[in-house]
Design an enzyme around this catalytic site. Structure first.
Site, PDB file in Angstrom:
ATOM      1  N   THR A  39       0.833  -1.210   0.000  1.00 57.42           N
ATOM      2  CA  THR A  39       0.000   0.000   0.000  1.00 57.42           C
ATOM      3  C   THR A  39       0.861   1.250   0.000  1.00 57.42           C
ATOM      4  O   THR A  39       0.463   2.290  -0.531  1.00 57.42           O
ATOM      5  CB  THR A  39      -0.913  -0.022   1.248  1.00 57.42           C
ATOM      6  OG1 THR A  39      -1.759  -1.159   1.137  1.00 57.42           O
ATOM      7  CG2 THR A  39      -1.757   1.226   1.367  1.00 57.42           C
ATOM      8  N   TYR A  52      -7.855   0.823  -4.089  1.00 54.30           N
ATOM      9  CA  TYR A  52      -6.568   1.221  -4.662  1.00 54.30           C
ATOM     10  C   TYR A  52      -5.833  -0.012  -5.138  1.00 54.30           C
ATOM     11  O   TYR A  52      -6.193  -1.139  -4.817  1.00 54.30           O
ATOM     12  CB  TYR A  52      -5.721   1.954  -3.616  1.00 54.30           C
ATOM     13  CG  TYR A  52      -5.324   1.083  -2.445  1.00 54.30           C
ATOM     14  CD1 TYR A  52      -6.167   0.918  -1.353  1.00 54.30           C
ATOM     15  CD2 TYR A  52      -4.113   0.408  -2.445  1.00 54.30           C
ATOM     16  CE1 TYR A  52      -5.820   0.099  -0.295  1.00 54.30           C
ATOM     17  CE2 TYR A  52      -3.754  -0.413  -1.381  1.00 54.30           C
ATOM     18  CZ  TYR A  52      -4.615  -0.554  -0.311  1.00 54.30           C
ATOM     19  OH  TYR A  52      -4.270  -1.372   0.724  1.00 54.30           O
ATOM     20  N   SER A  85       1.544  -7.531  -0.324  1.00 61.16           N
ATOM     21  CA  SER A  85       2.297  -8.526   0.458  1.00 61.16           C
ATOM     22  C   SER A  85       1.474  -9.761   0.793  1.00 61.16           C
ATOM     23  O   SER A  85       2.005 -10.740   1.309  1.00 61.16           O
ATOM     24  CB  SER A  85       2.892  -7.897   1.718  1.00 61.16           C
ATOM     25  OG  SER A  85       1.906  -7.691   2.696  1.00 61.16           O
ATOM     26  N   THR A 118       1.765  -4.251   4.406  1.00 59.54           N
ATOM     27  CA  THR A 118       1.658  -4.489   5.848  1.00 59.54           C
ATOM     28  C   THR A 118       1.070  -5.858   6.204  1.00 59.54           C
ATOM     29  O   THR A 118       1.232  -6.317   7.329  1.00 59.54           O
ATOM     30  CB  THR A 118       0.797  -3.390   6.516  1.00 59.54           C
ATOM     31  OG1 THR A 118      -0.504  -3.424   5.947  1.00 59.54           O
ATOM     32  CG2 THR A 118       1.416  -2.022   6.352  1.00 59.54           C
ATOM     33  N   ASP A 119       0.387  -6.506   5.235  1.00 63.42           N
ATOM     34  CA  ASP A 119      -0.316  -7.757   5.583  1.00 63.42           C
ATOM     35  C   ASP A 119       0.616  -8.847   6.101  1.00 63.42           C
ATOM     36  O   ASP A 119       0.280  -9.556   7.051  1.00 63.42           O
ATOM     37  CB  ASP A 119      -1.073  -8.297   4.360  1.00 63.42           C
ATOM     38  CG  ASP A 119      -2.302  -7.458   4.019  1.00 63.42           C
ATOM     39  OD1 ASP A 119      -2.660  -6.567   4.812  1.00 63.42           O
ATOM     40  OD2 ASP A 119      -2.906  -7.711   2.959  1.00 63.42           O
ATOM     41  N   LYS A 191       0.472  -7.271  13.263  1.00 59.56           N
ATOM     42  CA  LYS A 191      -0.552  -6.347  12.754  1.00 59.56           C
ATOM     43  C   LYS A 191      -1.856  -6.657  13.484  1.00 59.56           C
ATOM     44  O   LYS A 191      -2.287  -7.807  13.505  1.00 59.56           O
ATOM     45  CB  LYS A 191      -0.702  -6.538  11.237  1.00 59.56           C
ATOM     46  CG  LYS A 191      -1.619  -5.525  10.589  1.00 59.56           C
ATOM     47  CD  LYS A 191      -1.698  -5.705   9.065  1.00 59.56           C
ATOM     48  CE  LYS A 191      -2.579  -4.625   8.469  1.00 59.56           C
ATOM     49  NZ  LYS A 191      -2.750  -4.773   7.006  1.00 59.56           N
ATOM     50  N   GLU A 312      -1.632 -28.110  29.672  1.00 56.80           N
ATOM     51  CA  GLU A 312      -2.767 -29.043  29.530  1.00 56.80           C
ATOM     52  C   GLU A 312      -2.432 -30.210  28.608  1.00 56.80           C
ATOM     53  O   GLU A 312      -3.027 -31.263  28.674  1.00 56.80           O
ATOM     54  CB  GLU A 312      -3.979 -28.289  28.980  1.00 56.80           C
ATOM     55  CG  GLU A 312      -4.798 -27.598  30.044  1.00 56.80           C
ATOM     56  CD  GLU A 312      -6.074 -27.030  29.471  1.00 56.80           C
ATOM     57  OE1 GLU A 312      -7.020 -27.798  29.237  1.00 56.80           O
ATOM     58  OE2 GLU A 312      -6.121 -25.800  29.244  1.00 56.80           O
TER      59      GLU A 312
END
Ligand code: ASP
Length: 355
Positions: A39, A52, A85, A118-119, A191, A312
């Site tokens: 982005t 976009y 990404s 950013t993903d 993120k 556990e």
């Protein structure tokens, strides 16, 4: 006489102003910017548009949009990829890591800035922090708003990212992520919000520090092994072992576990419920898989907390690995690299404790 007086005045003004001038361009730190898309390089049809296209602008256009960047460092840019990404893959990771290592080997480079979507930024940054064999700093930046947006956050993140790179304190800390005026260690950052600019958080430990209009304030030390201190290397690697993540939920069956193994997964990360738990059928199938040599890591689908060993689930008995602080995406990165060295879950558990 008049012209001699003018020359004298000009020289004096120059000398006085020189005290406040930035360093001469050739004595500034040398930074290489490697762009991969995202982005931060995104373009909208108009400034108020909703949609976009990621990765539309090239590296030079991104750098041109940042005022005063040339006062911080001498910058050269290169384009390694132009993708959103969400399309990041092993091939580009290996290419990127090899290029960063190559660039940092040069005495002419003081640091590398990577622009990225950013993903999956949190995964790429953790991968790089484990395989970049240099103490010179690497900083990754992205943006939540496209380059054409009103209040685009990319230029500020690039400026701050370069400011972090030229700060001598950034050396030897592995890859850092610099977004929204904060610095984060690659290992800790995730993120957290789909669209907000304050999306990157180090949920368990907090950020490494703050960077505001180019000024850095360091808070947290880095206590895990990074860079040259790790046992991982991308030299000679052309592929990474397949590791899949499977999301646990109520009524989870073993079908996706079977499918992943059938399709060649050598390791599995479970985004478990709570402290890395899952249904009995899933647990039984994974126990058999671990006995057959598939490495199983229990992580959690929760945003925070430590997955404890032998809490556990009896990991010792089943031959599992507990992810500790690492979320499923980061556990997958570490397990892929771990599998380039060993299939022994005991050794791999140790890696989850030191990296
Ligand atoms: N989908 C975009 C990407 O990861 C989102 C972003 O960059 O913020 O490339």
């Amino acid at each position: 006489m008049k012209s001699r007086l003018w020359t004298l005045v000009t020289v004096c003004v120059w000398a006085l102003c020189g005290m406040g001038l930035p360093q001469a361009a050739n004595s500034l730190p040398k930074i290489v910017v490697i762009a991969t898309g995202g982005t931060i390089a995104g373009a909208q049809p108009s400034a108020s548009s909703y949609g976009y296209k990621a990765g539309a602008y090239d590296v030079n256009s991104l750098l041109k949009a940042v005022p005063n960047l040339d006062k911080l460092a001498t910058i050269t840019g290169e384009q390694l990829a132009s993708i959103g990404s969400q399309d990041m893959n092993d091939e580009i990771w290996l290419k990127l890591a090899k290029r960063v290592n190559e660039v940092l080997k040069s005495p002419d480079t003081d640091g590398v800035l990577i622009t990225h979507g950013t993903d999956t930024l949190e995964e790429t940054s953790y991968f790089l922090t484990l395989v970049v064999k240099s103490d010179k700093p690497v900083v990754m930046v992205g943006s939540m708003r496209p380059a054409t947006a009103v209040s685009a956050d990319g230029p500020g993140n690039i400026y701050n990212g370069v400011a972090v790179l030229v700060d001598p304190v950034a050396k030897g800390k592995g890859t850092l992520v610099c977004m929204n005026d904060e610095m984060h260690y690659a290992r800790n950052v995730t993120k957290t919000d789909t669209t907000s600019v304050q999306t990157f958080k180090s949920l368990i430990r907090g950020p490494a520090g703050q960077v505001h209009t180019g000024k850095t304030f360091w808070w947290e030390p880095m206590d895990r092994k990074v860079g040259s201190a790790t046992e991982f290397s991308v030299d000679g690697l052309s592929k990474l072992p397949r590791v899949d993540i499977i999301y646990a939920h109520a009524n989870m069956s073993a079908d996706l576990i079977d499918a992943a193994i059938k399709n060649g997964a050598q390791g599995l990360v479970i985004a478990g419920v709570g402290d890395g738990n899952m249904t009995t059928p899933a647990l039984d199938t994974l126990t058999k898989a671990a006995k057959a040599g598939i490495v199983v890591v229990r992580s959690t689908r929760l945003p925070m907390g430590i997955v404890l060993r032998n809490n556990e689930v009896n990991d010792d008995e089943k031959g599992f690995v507990a992810s500790g602080e690492l979320n499923p995406a980061k556990s997958r990165v570490l397990l892929m690299l771990a599998l380039t060295q060993t299939k022994d879950p005991v050794r791999i558990q140790k890696m989850f404790e030191i990296y």
